[in-house]
Design a protein around this motif. Structure first.
Motif, PDB file in Angstrom:
ATOM      1  N   GLY A 282     -36.498  26.054  34.732  1.00  0.00           N
ATOM      2  CA  GLY A 282     -35.418  26.548  33.869  1.00  0.00           C
ATOM      3  C   GLY A 282     -34.468  25.464  33.402  1.00  0.00           C
ATOM      4  N   LEU A 283     -34.786  24.203  33.705  1.00  0.00           N
ATOM      5  CA  LEU A 283     -33.907  23.108  33.288  1.00  0.00           C
ATOM      6  C   LEU A 283     -34.130  22.803  31.808  1.00  0.00           C
ATOM      7  CD1 LEU A 283     -31.978  21.333  34.994  1.00  0.00           C
ATOM      8  CD2 LEU A 283     -33.779  19.636  35.094  1.00  0.00           C
ATOM      9  N   LYS A 284     -33.044  22.786  31.024  1.00  0.00           N
ATOM     10  CA  LYS A 284     -33.163  22.517  29.588  1.00  0.00           C
ATOM     11  C   LYS A 284     -33.011  21.014  29.326  1.00  0.00           C
ATOM     12  CE  LYS A 284     -29.925  25.645  28.319  1.00  0.00           C
ATOM     13  NZ  LYS A 284     -29.584  26.579  29.380  1.00  0.00           N
ATOM     14  N   PRO A 285     -33.495  20.544  28.164  1.00  0.00           N
ATOM     15  CA  PRO A 285     -33.366  19.102  27.882  1.00  0.00           C
ATOM     16  C   PRO A 285     -31.914  18.628  27.952  1.00  0.00           C
ATOM     17  CG  PRO A 285     -34.802  20.141  26.284  1.00  0.00           C
ATOM     18  CD  PRO A 285     -34.254  21.243  27.134  1.00  0.00           C
ATOM     19  N   ILE A 286     -30.978  19.471  27.512  1.00  0.00           N
ATOM     20  CA  ILE A 286     -29.576  19.054  27.542  1.00  0.00           C
ATOM     21  C   ILE A 286     -29.093  18.882  28.994  1.00  0.00           C
ATOM     22  CG2 ILE A 286     -28.855  21.485  27.187  1.00  0.00           C
ATOM     23  CD1 ILE A 286     -26.760  18.529  26.077  1.00  0.00           C
TER      24      ILE A 286
ATOM     25  N   GLU B 253     -22.980  28.720  35.785  1.00  0.00           N
ATOM     26  CA  GLU B 253     -23.778  27.495  35.667  1.00  0.00           C
ATOM     27  C   GLU B 253     -24.723  27.526  34.468  1.00  0.00           C
ATOM     28  OE1 GLU B 253     -25.894  27.000  39.350  1.00  0.00           O
ATOM     29  OE2 GLU B 253     -27.176  28.712  38.989  1.00  0.00           O
ATOM     30  N   LYS B 254     -25.102  28.731  34.027  1.00  0.00           N
ATOM     31  CA  LYS B 254     -26.026  28.801  32.884  1.00  0.00           C
ATOM     32  C   LYS B 254     -25.289  28.935  31.549  1.00  0.00           C
ATOM     33  CE  LYS B 254     -29.840  28.657  35.226  1.00  0.00           C
ATOM     34  NZ  LYS B 254     -30.524  27.345  35.247  1.00  0.00           N
ATOM     35  N   THR B 255     -24.053  29.434  31.590  1.00  0.00           N
ATOM     36  CA  THR B 255     -23.363  29.683  30.313  1.00  0.00           C
ATOM     37  C   THR B 255     -22.400  28.563  29.936  1.00  0.00           C
ATOM     38  OG1 THR B 255     -21.893  31.074  31.598  1.00  0.00           O
ATOM     39  CG2 THR B 255     -23.518  32.191  30.249  1.00  0.00           C
ATOM     40  N   LEU B 256     -21.919  27.814  30.922  1.00  0.00           N
ATOM     41  CA  LEU B 256     -21.025  26.699  30.616  1.00  0.00           C
ATOM     42  C   LEU B 256     -21.725  25.422  31.034  1.00  0.00           C
ATOM     43  CD1 LEU B 256     -17.647  28.025  32.059  1.00  0.00           C
ATOM     44  CD2 LEU B 256     -18.229  27.778  29.649  1.00  0.00           C
TER      45      LEU B 256
END
Ligand SMILES: *[C@@H]1O[C@H](CO)[C@@H](O)[C@H](O)[C@H]1NC(C)=O
Ligand SMILES: *[C@@H]1O[C@H](CO)[C@@H](O)[C@H](O)[C@H]1NC(C)=O
Ligand SMILES: *[C@@H]1O[C@H](CO)[C@@H](O)[C@H](O)[C@H]1NC(C)=O
Ligand SMILES: *[C@@H]1O[C@H](CO)[C@@H](O)[C@H](O)[C@H]1NC(C)=O
Ligand SMILES: *[C@@H]1O[C@H](CO)[C@@H](O)[C@H](O)[C@H]1NC(C)=O
Ligand SMILES: *[C@@H]1O[C@H](CO)[C@@H](O)[C@H](O)[C@H]1NC(C)=O
Length: 746
Positions: A295-299, A494-497
């Motif tokens: 679930g880790l995004k490039p950003i 942690e997922k939204t900010l």
């Protein structure tokens, strides 16, 4: 063989006297045959023989019963019911764990098998000490072929209010060392060298003899046994309190474990064993529900890498009025003027608000903060604001939060009465109730407005410790313990900010969130705590750790933290306040701290090296920066992978490094060294660092794990698995050793 308790001395003396008597008798037999009147001697002899037979029979009987009372379960476990002694053996039949169970309930009553309605029907063994304790033991299924880890589950149920499950793991006559759990002022690395009385296992301030800011209910020993305690257990822990052992106790109380989940205290934990400590540790940490990269995004990956490769600039004045747009701007100018450090993240403390809990920029002090942030961005910096869940009673938001019932309330009271607490410089504050569904959008709106208006890049969550919760707190949803608040808060945002760090934790946040070390003051003693704390948190399963500022952190007036009363003040130069009103640490302390920090996952600065006006400091800082860029950062980025895959720490203890003797439990002085060293660490598997941690010192003892190492000071090759005595480290140098392939020669 169980040989304690029965003393063989009686039998030895009787065997001896019996032998001499026999000899005497045999010699005198012809006489006896001739002389009838000495018949009584023969009778005495027969009588003695009879007694001896009775004795041996009795002895055999006792021995038999002791053996019968010790039962073997699941191949690896021996349990002596009357003594409640459990012993666990590995595949090679070496004892790797020994525990006294239910220590406060020794020898009080008979044990019986449980009634059918109390049995679990899952292969558990169930025993009951009538009206006091019920005990379940089961073997957990494992994946054969995946690894060699076997786990057992122990579950105690108290059957009355006055009984507390209480198990002690013994290390008195075995050379075993324990790691993990947490850190406290008296509890360091390895755990068995420390002492702590029964303390609730919740986060706190180590200055007050509480457990530190990051905890995991995980303990591992050097023989390859680990204990993993269930979240729901109201856990207290003690180390070396009475005996040489680590004890777990389950007990409800009125703060740490005020919310009862069961009528009486229960304690549940798993004991896991494997062939050795390293494979056990890896197997436990790689068996989480999902790997960390999931679930880790490039950003996120980009933020993670930037935190490793660029510094964090902590702008944290002690007083609100000291934080101004000009100070921030000037600070970043100074960084650029230095010329050799990368721009990185500017981390601004809570004083961007007028009152803590405003969650809005103080426009009276920062009329054009959007322009300041814009300038910082153009200079190449990223900007992070510190956010806390505390709402000062002075904040304009306080009334609104009370009225909307967004705050944690007083226990056993009307939900409308907020529970107050103190936090850092705040004398009174409410705490946002994160379990209330109305609170989350409220916080989100406020923070989104800040992001939109000021274009800041990320947040840092300063969540305090469990003891910062109001004493008689009550949330909308029941918390297991006050630490669950943090977990809920972090999971919510942690997922939204974009979050770069949290100040404390009891469960692992998703990357790129780094977990902070506790604040350390500007003293040599505090600096010596950095490495053991770092290692413990790494073993606890937090690979991404953010240490405090080089030279130590700043104390907060009005809070107990670092009052400049006794020890702290000597090392702080009070006269130098040209710098944001923050005192510069002693120069030698700063240099040594900078040397150590060069090898840690994140480099955080409050004081720039240029503040000392000392060419020596500046040149050293320049050289260390290039060392970090050339050697350390590439290694950290390489080991980021094993951190994300297997949860292994970036900064490791020597026993986790391949080739370190001792991890397999083998004896010898070298073996013990890797287990005991707490003033060295390894970056991944390849770089051993041995910083100087004492003032006015230019030599130290260095232990090198097995292998071939290149000396960072003089470039020579050095053989490992040995101590180097009186190793010289001039004040502007740091001892480090880079692993070379074993077959490399000159
Ligand atoms: C398990 O142990 C056996 C024998 O000790 C060994 O051959 C095997 O490689 C081990 N497996 C793992 C996954 O460590
Ligand atoms: C810590 O250690 C000191 C000295 O060894 C002792 O006096 C103190 O009571 C200990 N504190 C705790 C909480 O165990
Ligand atoms: C900052 O905000 C002011 C007023 O809100 C606005 O006029 C100005 O253009 C903004 N500056 C930047 C750089 O966004
Ligand atoms: C504090 O700093 C000043 C100037 O920077 C220096 O003259 C003084 O000796 C220092 N005091 C101590 C105790 O280090
Ligand atoms: C810094 O590096 C330069 C060039 O490599 C070297 O000559 C100098 O001695 C180093 N200084 C320190 C303090 O390490
Ligand atoms: C530092 O060490 C030197 C030589 O060992 C000694 O003369 C000096 O007094 C020491 N200074 C301090 C502050 O301990």
């Amino acid at each position: 063989m169980d040989d304690d308790d029965y003393s063989p001395s009686n039998s030895v003396t009787s065997v001896n006297s019996l032998a001499s008597l026999l000899r005497e008798k045999l010699q005198s037999i012809p006489q006896k045959i001739r002389k009838k009147p000495t018949d009584y001697k023969l009778r005495a002899f027969v009588g003695l023989m009879f007694l001896a037979v009775v004795f041996f029979v009795g002895f055999a009987y006792v021995l038999y019963h002791q053996q019968a009372a010790t039962k073997a379960y699941f191949n690896n476990v021996q349990f002596n019911e009357p003594k409640k002694l459990i012993r666990i053996f590995n595949a090679d039949e070496v004892e790797i764990l020994r525990a006294r169970l239910a220590v406060s309930h020794q020898g009080k009553s008979e044990v019986y098998p449980c009634l059918p309605e109390h049995q679990h029907h899952d292969g558990s063994i169930c025993l009951e000490w009538l009206h006091s304790l019920r005990f379940y033991l089961k073997s957990l299924p494992r994946d054969p072929g995946v690894d060699n880890t076997t786990c057992f589950n122990i579950h105690w149920k108290a059957l009355s209010n006055s009984i507390f499950p209480n198990d002690c793991f013994d290390w008195s006559d075995t050379k075993v060392h324990w790691y993990g759990g947490g850190q406290s002022i008296n509890l360091t690395w390895p755990l068995d060298t420390g002492t702590i009385q029964y303390t609730p296992f919740i986060t706190g301030d180590i200055q007050n003899s509480q457990m530190g800011n990051v905890l995991t209910r995980y303990l591992i020993n050097s023989k390859g046994a680990a204990i993993i305690i269930d979240e729901e257990t109201p856990l207290y822990i003690s180390v070396n309190a009475r005996n040489k052992e680590i004890c777990l106790l389950a007990k409800y109380d009125d703060f740490a474990y005020a919310n009862r989940l069961t009528e009486y205290a229960e304690m549940k934990y798993n004991i896991c064993i494997s062939t050795d400590m390293k494979s056990l540790h890896s197997s436990i940490h790689s068996h989480r529900s999902a790997p960390l990269w999931d679930g880790l995004k490039p950003i996120d990956m980009h933020i993670l890498e930037s935190l490793i490769s660029e510094p964090v600039w902590q702008i944290a004045p002690r007083f609100k009025h000291e934080l101004k747009a000009e100070t921030i701007s000037k600070y970043t100018e100074d960084v650029i003027y230095l010329g050799f450090l990368k721009q990185g993240h500017v981390l601004i403390n809570e004083f961007w608000q007028n009152e803590i809990g405003d969650l809005a920029v103080d426009t009276s002090r920062f009329e054009t903060l959007n322009e300041t942030v814009d300038k910082l961005h153009r200079r190449g910096f990223k900007v992070a604001f510190t956010v806390q869940p505390f709402i000062s009673t002075e904040s304009a938001n306080f009334g609104e939060c009370v009225q909307k019932r967004l705050l944690i309330s007083e226990r056993n009271s009307d939900r409308r009465i907020p529970a107050l607490t103190r936090f850092k410089s705040l004398a009174s504050a409410g705490v946002l109730d994160i379990t209330n569904s109305k609170t989350v959008p409220w916080i989100m709106n406020k923070l989104q407005a800040v992001i939109d208006k000021y274009d800041i890049d990320s947040f840092y969550f300063d969540l305090g410790t469990a003891y910062d919760m109001p004493h008689y707190y009550q949330c909308e949803k029941k918390l297991i313990n006050p630490d669950q608040y943090k977990t809920a808060f972090i999971k919510t945002f942690e997922k939204t900010l974009k979050v770069i760090g949290v100040s404390s934790a009891v469960s692992l946040p998703s990357p790129p969130v780094f977990v902070s070390l506790p604040p350390f003051e500007s003293t040599w003693e505090a600096m010596r705590r950095v490495i053991p704390t770092m290692l413990t948190y790494g073993i606890n399963g937090y690979p991404f750790i953010m240490p405090g500022a080089v030279g130590g952190d700043i104390y907060w007036p009005g809070s107990e933290q670092f009052l400049p009363s006794s020890k702290g003040s000597a090392d702080i130069n009070i006269t130098d306040s040209a710098h944001n009103g923050i005192d510069l640490p002693e120069v030698e302390l700063y240099m040594r701290w900078l040397q150590m920090a060069t090898f840690l996952p994140v480099m955080k600065f409050t004081h720039l090296p240029s503040k000392y006006n000392d060419e020596r400091v500046l040149e050293m800082a320049k050289n260390l920066t290039s060392l970090r860029q050339k050697v350390v950062t590439p290694l950290l980025l390489k080991y980021k992978r094993s951190a994300l895959e297997e949860g292994l720490p970036l900064v490791r203890p020597l026993w986790l490094v391949p080739g370190a003797a001792g991890a397999g439990g083998a004896g010898g002085a070298g073996a013990d060294a890797a287990l005991l060293v707490r003033d060295e660490f390894c970056v991944g598997d390849e770089l051993v660092v041995a910083p100087i941690l004492y003032p006015n010192t230019t030599t130290r003892e260095v232990y090198l794990p097995a292998g071939l190492w290149q000396d960072g000071i003089d470039g020579s090759l050095r053989k490992g698995n040995r101590w180097m005595h009186e190793y010289r480290v001039p004040v502007d140098r740091v001892a480090y050793f880079i692993r070379k392939p074993d077959d490399m020669r000159f």
